[in-house]
Every structure is written in structure tokens, then in C-alpha cells.
Design an enzyme around this catalytic site. Structure first.
Site, PDB file in Angstrom:
ATOM      1  CG  ASP A 115      34.430  39.972  41.851  1.00 12.45           C
ATOM      2  OD1 ASP A 115      33.891  40.250  40.764  1.00 12.45           O
ATOM      3  OD2 ASP A 115      33.845  39.371  42.772  1.00 12.45           O
ATOM      4  CG  ASN A 140      30.447  40.620  38.935  1.00 13.74           C
ATOM      5  OD1 ASN A 140      31.409  40.090  39.504  1.00 13.74           O
ATOM      6  ND2 ASN A 140      29.940  40.155  37.804  1.00 13.74           N
ATOM      7  CG  ASP A 174      31.691  36.814  39.552  1.00 14.01           C
ATOM      8  OD1 ASP A 174      32.706  37.390  40.014  1.00 14.01           O
ATOM      9  OD2 ASP A 174      31.546  36.592  38.335  1.00 14.01           O
ATOM     10  CG  ASP A 205      35.016  41.754  37.169  1.00 13.26           C
ATOM     11  OD1 ASP A 205      35.552  42.854  37.399  1.00 13.26           O
ATOM     12  OD2 ASP A 205      34.130  41.255  37.911  1.00 13.26           O
ATOM     13  CG  ASP A 208      48.942  35.935  27.389  1.00 16.14           C
ATOM     14  OD1 ASP A 208      49.524  35.199  26.574  1.00 16.14           O
ATOM     15  OD2 ASP A 208      49.211  35.971  28.604  1.00 16.14           O
ATOM     16  CG  ASP A 244      50.654  30.942  25.784  1.00 16.85           C
ATOM     17  OD1 ASP A 244      50.936  31.165  26.970  1.00 16.85           O
ATOM     18  OD2 ASP A 244      50.258  29.838  25.367  1.00 16.85           O
ATOM     19  CD  GLU A 299      55.369  30.988  28.033  1.00 21.74           C
ATOM     20  OE1 GLU A 299      55.377  30.525  29.177  1.00 21.74           O
ATOM     21  OE2 GLU A 299      54.535  30.642  27.182  1.00 21.74           O
ATOM     22  CG  HIS A 321      50.362  33.206  34.388  1.00 24.07           C
ATOM     23  ND1 HIS A 321      51.293  33.865  33.601  1.00 24.07           N
ATOM     24  CD2 HIS A 321      49.838  32.234  33.612  1.00 24.07           C
ATOM     25  CE1 HIS A 321      51.322  33.312  32.414  1.00 24.07           C
ATOM     26  NE2 HIS A 321      50.441  32.317  32.374  1.00 24.07           N
ATOM     27  CG  ASP A 322      52.847  29.870  33.518  1.00 25.51           C
ATOM     28  OD1 ASP A 322      51.667  29.610  33.780  1.00 25.51           O
ATOM     29  OD2 ASP A 322      53.244  30.230  32.384  1.00 25.51           O
TER      30      ASP A 322
HETATM   31  C1  GLC Z   1      52.043  29.319  28.656  1.00 23.87           C
HETATM   32  C2  GLC Z   1      51.244  30.032  29.706  1.00 23.87           C
HETATM   33  C3  GLC Z   1      50.643  29.013  30.627  1.00 23.87           C
HETATM   34  C4  GLC Z   1      49.728  28.134  29.813  1.00 23.87           C
HETATM   35  C5  GLC Z   1      50.451  27.514  28.626  1.00 23.87           C
HETATM   36  C6  GLC Z   1      49.485  26.954  27.645  1.00 23.87           C
HETATM   37  O1  GLC Z   1      53.123  28.649  29.187  1.00 23.87           O
HETATM   38  O2  GLC Z   1      52.032  30.973  30.366  1.00 23.87           O
HETATM   39  O3  GLC Z   1      49.944  29.596  31.684  1.00 23.87           O
HETATM   40  O4  GLC Z   1      49.212  27.118  30.624  1.00 23.87           O
HETATM   41  O5  GLC Z   1      51.231  28.453  27.926  1.00 23.87           O
HETATM   42  O6  GLC Z   1      48.802  27.997  26.999  1.00 23.87           O
HETATM   43 CA    CA Z   2      33.513  39.261  38.752  1.00 26.80          CA
END
Ligand code: GLC
Ligand code: CA
Length: 559
Positions: free
Chosen positions: A21, A23, A25, A29, A98, A199, A255, A328-329
Site C-alpha cells: 500500500d 497511501n 488506506d 495499490d 488477469d 480466468d 486457468e 490467491h484461491d
Molecule cells: C477464478 C479466480 C477466482 C475467481 C473466479 C471468478 O477461479 O481465480 O479468484 O473468484 O475465477 O472470477
Molecule cells: Ca492504497
């Protein structure tokens, strides 16, 4: 096998909200990312994948896009994006964005128009149906729990959403939709980005007629037959998208949950495949319980061996793997496959050695390089992920035990991977001077970048060494993969062979001292220890006991 830059690259995924981050908040970013580019360069990263930064109301943290050609207010401006892009290129790195094609946000102007009346020109951009006998048009369930249909009062019809109800699915059958998306793709490529992570791509085609499915509950994430996963005809769409960027030298990774290896050539065949590589899910679905993804059980090393072998040897001569343990999943890999309590360091290094040296392009997820672990949140309100709230609500409605539900959430939550990047020992681990949007893992005092930069024996420095080793040896990039000790219950072993050079990688996946017996074919050769997470003598005994979570990479002399 063709030599191509993206096969030699090491990639790193940034989840911008939680990375840095600038700034105060509490939200990471774009300028925050820019300020950390030297860190990534120093680590040895070639390609950065940035999770969505487009305009979004953030129902699913940016995977719900309301404007594909602008930046989310909280993340910055398009000028700041351009600055980030040139910062990446100046350092000799590349960036992939992405690309979310399956759905938009319900706040996207297309959807606002589409829902406004049955004869709006954008009506057919999305998937609208009448209800059946006063209920949903079919029995499909959303990947985020509950029905995949949402009733819309204005026009008295339902729209389809495979993810949250604020992520309506685009109607890919409509050529105008495909054209709009193709134009958008070219707009980003002309800006100078170097490719895409695409995605949820196996979902863009739906079974004609949208029929009921025999097991709607099984549809989520599980690789069973679904009316919306890898449906016949999807490759016509994918080839059409591929033409859009045929004249750019880029890297694409899809993906692709549910894309079977038997169709590898269509998905990633070197000549005609839809993408350069795909993320397959089999190894990260290993710990599903009998009740699916939210249920969890012990994973099985024998099965892991089978899956890895299948993809490593199955793609040889056909296409290229995308290697990963985290994103991230997914929950954190040390918490799933290692021992975060007794052997946090050894097991994190072992897992790094395991996945980084196979054939394919490795993707490191932010924080994995310092061994970040799952978080313990005690209250539901500490979670941020829309998926968790849907799941919790559904479980309560089904009369399920709250404690069991919280236990399941604590193990499987995607938020495990989304807590702030642990930069240092200052408040909130250095993500922000303000209050972070999601709580930091309290172990940031012990696990953070600053401390690991200074410690030569740290996980971070091990990653750096591992990356250098991979880059310095073509055998570790292009080498043929062979597995060994197939029956061993605790040790994973493989070799990589290329132009007369051979590496042997041995990994103990447990906290025990299993005996390693070197296969006869590999004996009697001199060797050097290329890297190891314990100190190992430069000789390869035919038999020896391994340390808990030990990883050793031998470079064998030519036989
Ligand atoms: C993919 C992403 C996931 C998202 C989903 C819907 O699986 O990796 O984070 O929630 O698609 O876009
Ligand atoms: Ca920020």
C-alpha cells in the site's frame, strides 16, 4: 522441443490488494507494486502476473469487472499503470494481466443495459431465461454456493452466474460479445503488456439448452461432468481468441479446471493449442473430502506422485506445464503439504525444491517465498471473501453444525492466501501504515521479508538460490522428467535429463527419517550437491536416512 523465453521464465503472482500500500488506506495499490519491483528483480523473477486491477465494485476482489479498460479507484490510475509497466520493462521483466472473459460485474454498463429491458440491444450479452414452474430455469449451482440463477424483477427473468450473483456470465455464443472482448484484448496488448492469465476459461461454453445436471452439488470445483465446464465447441471460441493475438510475442496461461490431459493438444499443443500452458487442478484438489472441496481429508503421496507423473511425462513433446502450489484461491502450501509448526523452514524449502525444478514454468505466489502460512481467524467477521459468506449461510440453512463449518472454512478459505504480504516486523507487517483491509497473520513477527533478506539460511534466500540454479542449467528447464521410487511411501524422487546432463531430486515429504535407497541405475556415479535444505556431503551413498522434510538436488556425472 522449441526453446522459448516463457519456458525459461520464473513467474510471480501478485494479489494487489494485499501486496503493498502506498497511501495508507490499508489497500495495496499500483504505486505499491512499483515500489517493490527491485525486490522481485532481486529474487530472480522474469514475469509478473497481476490479479485483476480493472474497475470493479469488488464483490469478488476485482474478478467482477465493471470497466475492462480502466483501473480500480483504490488501486490507482491508468497513468500509474503505465508507470508500473515501464518500471517492469526497464528492469527486464515482463507482465501478464488477469483476463476475465467468463463474466463481468453486474455494474458493467453492458449488464446495466442488458437488465433494463427484454429488447435492449445488450439483452443477449448475458444469459437470460424464464423460470421453470415458478423456480430457477435449471438446477445448476454456483461455484460460490446456492443457485447459479438470480431472478431479476425488472424483466421477470433469471440470469446465469456461475460465480457470485454480482458476476453475471457473458453469453459467449453472441458474436458481438466475442468481438468486444477481442477488441479489449488487443487494446491491452497494444499498451505493451506481455500476455495473459485467463480466468475460469473452461466455463465460457455452456451445454446447449442448459439442461438439468444429475448432480448439481458436485459441479463446484470438482472435475465431474458439468453443463458448463469444458463443453464441446469451446475450442472454436478459444481459437478465435487466439487469432486476436496471433501476431504478438506473448505468453498465455489458462486457468483450466476440468481440462483433461487427454485433450492436452487442443489446450496447449505447441502448434495449435489454445494457450501456451494451463493451470490444472488435480494436485491441489488432492485433499478434498468425500463431500467435495469444503470437506477436507489427508492427502495421499502416492496419488500426488501419479498426478505429477501424468502431467510431467504426458506433456513431453506435446506442450508445457504451468507449475504451482499456491495462488490467491488456495490455502498456503506449507500448511497443506508441509509442517508449519515443527518444520516451517525445512518443509517450505522442500516444497520449493519439489515444484520449481520440474518441467514447466514455475509460478510463485506472493509470500510463498518466505513461507507464509494459513491464518487463524476466530470470527466469521474477520473473513472478507464473498465465497465464505455464501457457504456459511448455506450451511446454516441446512442446519449444519457451526463449529464444523468454521473448521472447514478455516482450512479451505481463500482468505488464507490473501492476508497482507509480510514485509517486516512493523504494525500490520508493513503492508500499510493504515489499517489493512484484511487482518495480518500474527506470525509476521517471525515470518517476514526483512528478516529473511538478512538471514543467509532463510526460505527467501533458498528460493533465490533455487531460481539461479534453474536458470543456470538447461537440464532443469528443458530436461526430460523421470520418476523414481514410485512405491516409496514417504520419499518423492525424480530426475531431469538433457544433453548428457542429469539432476536427481530427492524429497522427504514427512517429519520422519525414511531410508533412501538409490536406484541401481543411478548408482556409482560421482556427483555434486547442487542445493539442499540441510548440509549434505558431496557424495551419494547407495543408502542413507533422510532428515525430516529434507530436499537434496544432486547433479550426477555423465555415466
Ligand atoms: C477464478 C479466480 C477466482 C475467481 C473466479 C471468478 O477461479 O481465480 O479468484 O473468484 O475465477 O472470477
Ligand atoms: Ca492504497
Amino acid at each position: 522441443m522449441k526453446k522459448i523465453w516463457w519456458k525459461e521464465a520464473v513467474a510471480y503472482q501478485i494479489y494487489p490488494r494485499s501486496f503493498m500500500d502506498s497511501n495508507g488506506d490499508g489497500i495495496g495499490d499500483l504505486p505499491g507494486i512499483t515500489s517493490k519491483l527491485d525486490y522481485l528483480k532481486e529474487l530472480g523473477i522474469d514475469v509478473i502476473w497481476i490479479s485483476p486491477v480493472y474497475k470493479s465494485p469488488n464483490d469478488d476482489n476485482g474478478y467482477d469487472i465493471s470497466d475492462y479498460q480502466d483501473i480500480m479507484d483504490e488501486f490507482g490510475t491508468i497513468e500509474e499503470f503505465d508507470k508500473l509497466l515501464s518500471g517492469i520493462h526497464e528492469r527486464g521483466m515482463k507482465v501478464i494481466m488477469d483476463l476475465v472473459l467468463n463474466h463481468t460485474s453486474d455494474e458493467h454498463p453492458w449488464f446495466i443495459e442488458s437488465r433494463s429491458s427484454r429488447n435492449n440491444s445488450k439483452r443477449d450479452y448475458y444469459i437470460w431465461r424464464d423460470g421453470k414452474n415458478g423456480a430457477e430455469p435449471n438446477n445448476w449451482e454456483s461455484m460460490f454456493n446456492g443457485s447459479a440463477w438470480e431472478y431479476d424483477e425488472t424483466t421477470g427473468q433469471y440470469y446465469l452466474h456461475l460465480y457470485s450473483r454480482r458476476q453475471p456470465d457473458l453469453n459467449m455464443e453472441n458474436p458481438e460479445v466475442r468481438q468486444e472482448l477481442a477488441d479489449m484484448i488487443r487494446w491491452w496488448l497494444d499498451k505493451g503488456i506481455d500476455g495473459f492469465r485467463v480466468d475460469a476459461i473452461t466455463h465460457i461454453k455452456k451445454l446447449p439448452g442448459l439442461p438439468d445436471m444429475p448432480n448439481p452439488h458436485g459441479l463446484r470445483y470438482v472435475d465431474s461432468a458439468a453443463g458448463h465446464r469444458n463443453i464441446e465447441g469451446i475450442h472454436d471460441f478459444l481459437q478465435q481468441f487466439k487469432k486476436t493475438y496471433a501476431d504478438y510475442d506473448i505468453m498465455t496461461v489458462g486457468e483450466a479446471s476440468g481440462a483433461p490431459i487427454s485433450e492436452a493438444d487442443r489446450w496447449i499443443g505447441e502448434e495449435n493449442g489454445a494457450f501456451n500452458m494451463i493451470f490444472q487442478f488435480e494436485h491441489v484438489n488432492l485433499d478434498f473430502g468425500s463431500d467435495g472441496r469444503w470437506d477436507f481429508g489427508p492427502w495421499d503421496l502416492a496419488k500426488l506422485k501419479q498426478i505429477i507423473k501424468k502431467w510431467q511425462t504426458g506433456l513431453e513433446g506435446i506442450g508445457w506445464n504451468a507449475l504451482y502450489l499456491e495462488n490467491h484461491d488456495q490455502p498456503r502450501s506449507v500448511s497443506r503439504f508441509g509442517d508449519p509448526v515443527n518444520y516451517p523452514k525445512a518443509s517450505a524449502k522442500m516444497l520449493a525444491t519439489f515444484f520449481m525444478l520440474m518441467q514447466g514454468t514455475p509460478f510463485i505466489y506472493q509470500g510463498q517465498e518466505i513461507g507464509m502460512t494459513n491464518v487463524v481467524f476466530n470470527k466469521l467477521s474477520e473473513y472478507r471473501d464473498v465465497e465464505i459468506y455464501n457457504y456459511y449461510r448455506e450451511r446454516l440453512m441446512d442446519g449444519k453444525d457451526v463449529e464444523d463449518t468454521m473448521r472447514r472454512i478455516s482450512y479451505r478459505a481463500r482468505d488464507n492466501a490473501r492476508t497482507p504480504m509480510q514485509w517486516n516486523d512493523s504494525v500490520s507487517g508493513g503492508l500499510s501504515e493504515g489499517i489493512p483491509w484484511i487482518g495480518v497473520n500474527p506470525n509476521y513477527h517471525d515470518i517476514n521479508v526483512e528478516q529473511q533478506v538478512a538471514d543467509p539460511d532463510s526460505i527467501l534466500n533458498y528460493y533465490k538460490e533455487l531460481i539461479k540454479l534453474r536458470k543456470a542449467n538447461e537440464a532443469l528447464i528443458y530436461g526430460k522428467y523421470d520418476d523414481w521410487l514410485e512405491e516409496h511411501p514417504e520419499i518423492f524422487a525424480y530426475t531431469r535429463t538433457f544433453e548428457g546432463r542429469m539432476f536427481l531430486i530427492v524429497l522427504n515429504f514427512y517429519a520422519n527419517h525414511p531410508e533412501l535407497e538409490i536406484p541401481l541405475e543411478l548408482r556409482g556415479r560421482g556427483c555434486r550437491v547442487a542445493i539442499s535444505n540441510y548440509s549434505r556431503p558431496e557424495q551419494l551413498n547407495d543408502k542413507f536416512k533422510m532428515e525430516p522434510y529434507e530436499a537434496i538436488v544432486y547433479e550426477l556425472n555423465p555415466s
